[in-house]
Design an enzyme around this catalytic site. Structure first.
Site, PDB file in Angstrom:
ATOM      1  N   ASP A 449       0.942  -0.805  -0.097  1.00 46.74           N
ATOM      2  CA  ASP A 449       0.266  -0.047  -0.294  1.00 46.74           C
ATOM      3  C   ASP A 449       0.862   1.265  -0.350  1.00 46.74           C
ATOM      4  OD1 ASP A 449      -2.891   1.232   0.405  1.00 46.74           O
ATOM      5  OD2 ASP A 449      -3.282   0.402   1.547  1.00 46.74           O
ATOM      6  N   ASP A 515     -10.272   1.503  -3.909  1.00 43.52           N
ATOM      7  CA  ASP A 515     -11.065   0.886  -2.585  1.00 43.52           C
ATOM      8  C   ASP A 515     -12.364   1.152  -2.614  1.00 43.52           C
ATOM      9  OD1 ASP A 515      -8.765   0.767  -1.210  1.00 43.52           O
ATOM     10  OD2 ASP A 515      -8.276   2.616  -0.060  1.00 43.52           O
TER      11      ASP A 515
END
Length: 733
Positions: A449, A515
């Protein structure tokens, strides 16, 4: 497709043509065509005909954005490069010196070396045409003098023809990536700059300029993509004299790159992709990506990520129960997300301390990992290697490792700062901690990430901006881990889909598209993410009933039917799923496994919308004998019936047996009472007469693509999936 390059008079390469095939040209024909593509002299312009070289050199008469901008203490700001050598390497590795004769090949790389002795600079340019019709180029600038040369910008240009007059590129933000936008290419510069230190949710992605109205099926277009994950600049430009070009470069911060003697700087790979329609362009890119030696070959494992099930609450009992439920469904990879390390109980602390937390995992991670692997699943783990919390052991020990301008820290984003991997000790700290975790545990996969922009990203030890060095260090770390752990797979995640580019995909095996896994939003995100990358590289998960990002509710039918089309996974608390949810989800997973070879090797087809309420897309096998198509109802149509649609990508000469293969099962009355929005029950669904309800329909490819068929009427936010298989040329229904 063809690329014709002029290297006359020892000049830097000028691309005469890149686009539709020119067929076989002999040397005379090629020279004549190159000469015919030189402008006449114009009033009040330079006394030479202007055709930009690949660097956009001013001495060649180019008055637009140059590819190179730099200086040596105020001098050498307009070099004139002279080609000293040029070599063409063909696909079969036969090499030929270019001495004025044309050498042709199905795929080839042209390597050019040029220099300007007065400026003390050398330039290498590599231009490659792949077998799939992808054109890519890279330039390397080298300083040959003792005094330093400061580079402000180094990029390359690809010319555009005069019929390229409409721009399509992309915008977006967190949770809504790759939003298409169109405008006319007018005189001036359409410039997209990214100073975030990562590709960006608002990335231009693929900057296309084409014939007015180009769409998925038709219309010439010329696209550019910068294969890079740091600061970047891309542009489309039309000059007052009618010349126009696409260009791209890394965006360098002030003073960031200074070349000492014999030091060099290379551009990222700049990709130019022609297409007759957007699907044709996407097919070239997908085919090239799939031909890479490092492209993932094994079946893409169906994945469970537990983030939206547990967030930071790492309860071992629940996590094992999630693994049990996942195994029942046929899930093949289990990923533990943020919160397993250091003091990371929320997003305010712990980043940078990559050691298993004894507070959360007193018996260590292996108790969970062994449980997961005993169920036949791989185990994956979340890292954010480039980031740090100020509240962490590493930041307290080495505050100078935080990226910042001298004397102060940048404003935080998500309570975090950036760890400067360009400092060798910081790099070694992160690498060694990650290696220790990977060596001590059976980990097959990293979710990598990157949750904040690199604003004011400087090296505190030198005082200089350091985004370039940080980007290169991140690539280096990925490569080093891959070399040390050859079976390890890495996902590029960056606040969702903010690092999706061909640079990071040299080191990773898939990207997280967003997301936002609300299926309504994902329909658009998937449609346009695949303009660059194929389905097998695009993470696509089944959301919770109530979306984490939008709080909208959708049926499992719509959630799974949307996730089915990528690298499928689940992002849902399975402990809340009842028996019939589990049965339906298992059916979708089995359906995906049955068809994932076709999904992940076939040719993407997106049917141009005739009604904004209806989206039709699919994938067709390379030999066109098999296909899957989704008919997706996005909203209520203005008319009823909606009308006819045409398939695409099929073989006109073949007959196709068509079956509705949408997964589902008979619902009990109690289930329907508890799940009134379960759209796959579709009480109001109305099907046209040709639709294969109880037996297959057989229709001719030409009829499906030229005449079309009536669409069904579906509830909004629901879909049907059709399977097409070529059959013998007998009667059709």
């Amino acid at each position: 497709m063809s690329v014709l390059i002029d290297l006359g008079w020892q000049q830097l390469p000028s691309i005469v043509h890149w686009g539709a095939s020119l067929g076989e040209l002999n040397s005379h024909q090629a020279r004549s065509l190159a000469d015919a593509n030189i402008n006449h002299l114009t009033s009040n312009n330079q006394d030479l005909a202007v055709r930009a070289d690949i660097l956009g050199s001013q001495h060649a008469g180019w008055a637009g954005r140059p590819g190179l901008s730099g200086t040596r203490a105020g001098r050498d700001w307009s070099p004139q490069f002279t080609v000293s050598s040029a070599k063409l390497e063909t696909a079969d590795a036969q090499k030929a010196r270019l001495d004025g004769e044309l050498t042709t090949a199905a795929a080839a790389t042209l390597s050019v070396n040029a220099s300007d002795t007065e400026s003390g600079l050398e330039l290498d340019v590599d231009i490659e045409l792949t077998e799939q019709g992808v054109l890519r180029a890279r330039g390397t600038l080298r300083n040959t003098e003792a005094s330093a040369y400061q580079v402000h910008e180094l990029g390359l240009l690809l010319p555009l023809p005069t019929n390229a007059s409409e721009i399509l590129d992309f915008a977006g933000h967190w949770g809504k990536e790759r939003v298409p936008q169109r405008r006319e290419l007018t005189i001036g510069t359409h410039l997209r700059e990214n100073r975030k230190g990562r590709t960006g949710a608002d990335s231009s992605y693929v900057l296309n300029v084409g014939e007015p109205g180009f769409n998925f099926a038709s219309g010439e277009l010329w696209g550019l993509h910068l294969g890079y994950s740091g600061n970047q600049r891309v542009w489309a430009e039309k000059l007052y004299d009618g010349n126009r070009a696409l260009g791209a470069s890394e965006l360098l911060m002030p003073g960031e790159i200074e070349l000492n003697q014999d030091e060099s700087l290379s551009t990222p790979w700049i990709y130019g992709v022609y297409g007759d329609g957007l699907d044709d362009q996407a097919h070239r890119l997908h085919s090239w990506l799939r031909a890479r030696p490092a492209h993932p070959r094994r079946a893409r494992p169906v994945t469970l990520n537990v983030w939206e099930a547990v967030y930071f609450d790492h309860d071992e009992t629940k996590l094992k129960l999630l693994a049990d439920r996942a195994a029942e469904l046929g899930v093949e990879r289990y990923v533990l997300d943020d919160g397993w390390f250091g003091s990371r109980r929320d997003d305010t602390s712990g980043l940078g301390d990559w050691t298993v937390s004894p507070e959360v995992w007193p018996r260590g991670l292996n108790t969970l990992i062994e449980h997961v692997t005993s169920l036949g699943m791989e185990f994956g783990l979340w890292f954010e290697p480039e980031m740090v919390n100020v509240d962490s052991e590493v930041a307290r020990s080495h505050p100078e490792w935080i990226m910042a301008p001298s004397g102060r820290l940048p404003h935080e984003s998500r309570n975090q700062q950036v760890l400067n991997l360009a400092i060798e000790e910081a790099y070694a700290h992160v690498r060694d901690q990650m290696v220790a975790v990977l060596e001590a545990h059976d980990i097959a996969y990293i979710k990598w990430d990157h949750n904040r922009d690199l604003l004011e990203a400087g090296n505190q030890l030198t005082g200089k901006a350091s985004v370039h060095a940080q980007t290169q260090a991140a690539y280096r770390l990925m490569a080093e881990l891959k070399e040390r752990f050859p079976e390890l797979e890495i996902e590029s995640c960056s606040s969702g889909g903010a690092r999706v580019d061909l640079g990071v995909l040299e080191y990773t095996d898939r990207v997280w598209a967003s997301d936002d896994i609300d299926p309504f939003e994902r329909q658009q995100i998937h449609r346009w993410t695949q303009q660059l990358i194929p389905a097998e590289l695009m993470g696509s998960h089944v959301a919770s009933g109530a979306s984490h990002t939008t709080h909208r509710n959708h049926s499992l039918h719509y959630r799974a039917g949307t996730a089915f089309w990528g690298h499928m996974g689940i992002e849902w608390d399975l402990t809340e799923a009842d028996l019939e949810d589990m049965q339906e989800l298992r059916a979708w997973i089995e359906f995906h496994k049955l068809h994932r070879e076709l999904l992940h090797t076939g040719r993407l087809v997106r049917v141009d919308q005739f009604d904004s309420s209806l989206d039709i897309h699919g994938v067709v096998s390379q030999d066109r004998t098999e296909a899957l198509f989704a008919v997706v109802s996005l909203a209520l149509a203005d008319t009823d019936p909606i009308g006819k649609f045409r398939f695409a990508g099929l073989d006109n000469s073949l007959n196709y047996e068509i079956v509705d293969v949408t997964p589902g099962f008979p619902a009990s009355a109690e289930y329907q009472k508890r799940h009134p929005q379960s759209a796959h029950r579709e009480l109001n669904m109305r099907l046209p007469g040709w639709w294969p309800v109880e037996e297959p329909a057989t229709l001719n490819g030409a009829g499906l693509q030229k005449a079309g068929v009536f669409s069904p009427w579906l509830n909004p936010e629901s879909l049907r999936i059709l399977h097409l298989r070529a059959v013998s040329n007998e009667g059709s229904k």
